[in-house]
Design a protein around this motif. Structure first.
Motif, short mmCIF file in Angstrom:
data_model
loop_
_atom_site.label_atom_id
_atom_site.label_comp_id
_atom_site.label_asym_id
_atom_site.label_seq_id
_atom_site.Cartn_x
_atom_site.Cartn_y
_atom_site.Cartn_z
N SER A 1 -16.54 -3.55 -8.37
CA SER A 1 -15.54 -2.82 -7.91
C SER A 1 -14.41 -3.47 -7.39
CB SER A 1 -16.36 -1.83 -6.62
OG SER A 1 -17.23 -1.15 -7.11
N ILE A 2 -13.11 -3.11 -7.62
CA ILE A 2 -12.03 -3.62 -7.18
C ILE A 2 -11.21 -2.80 -6.08
CG2 ILE A 2 -10.08 -4.74 -7.81
CD1 ILE A 2 -11.29 -5.46 -10.38
N THR A 3 -11.02 -3.15 -5.01
CA THR A 3 -10.21 -2.39 -3.95
C THR A 3 -9.01 -3.05 -3.49
OG1 THR A 3 -11.52 -3.23 -2.00
CG2 THR A 3 -12.24 -1.05 -3.10
N ALA A 4 -8.03 -2.33 -3.21
CA ALA A 4 -6.74 -3.10 -2.73
C ALA A 4 -6.23 -2.52 -1.51
CB ALA A 4 -5.58 -2.99 -3.89
N LYS A 5 -5.63 -3.15 -0.65
CA LYS A 5 -5.24 -2.53 0.77
C LYS A 5 -4.06 -3.32 1.32
CE LYS A 5 -8.36 -4.88 3.71
NZ LYS A 5 -9.45 -4.69 4.76
N ASP A 6 -3.23 -2.89 2.11
CA ASP A 6 -2.14 -3.65 2.53
C ASP A 6 -2.43 -4.69 3.40
OD1 ASP A 6 -0.27 -1.90 1.10
OD2 ASP A 6 -0.03 -0.73 2.81
#
Length: 76
Positions: free
Chosen positions: A56-61
């Motif tokens: 799983s790949i997540t991105a956030k500021d």
């Protein structure tokens, strides 16, 4: 259990992914490869297990950096 024939001389050979139902079929394919390419190194192997994984790949500021408190210059 299925069998595979691995041409270690050419690891990019797509035939390395082919599965055979019996050891006899795999052996016949290995011999065909050697007839075509006598200097090849070929192995037969029995597949015992298949493995897979999920990622799983997540991105956030990004968090804002905290400003460092200003320090007063020492009096001379």
């Amino acid at each position: 259990m299925p069998y595979v024939v691995i041409n270690t001389t050419n690891p990019y050979d797509p035939e390395n992914q082919t599965r055979y139902a019996t050891q006899t079929e795999a052996d016949a394919r290995a011999r065909q490869i050697l007839n075509q390419f006598p200097t090849a190194q070929v192995s037969t192997a029995q597949v015992l297990k298949d493995y897979s994984a999920k990622v799983s790949i997540t991105a956030k500021d990004p968090a804002e950096p905290m400003a460092e408190p200003e320090t007063e210059a020492p009096a001379a």
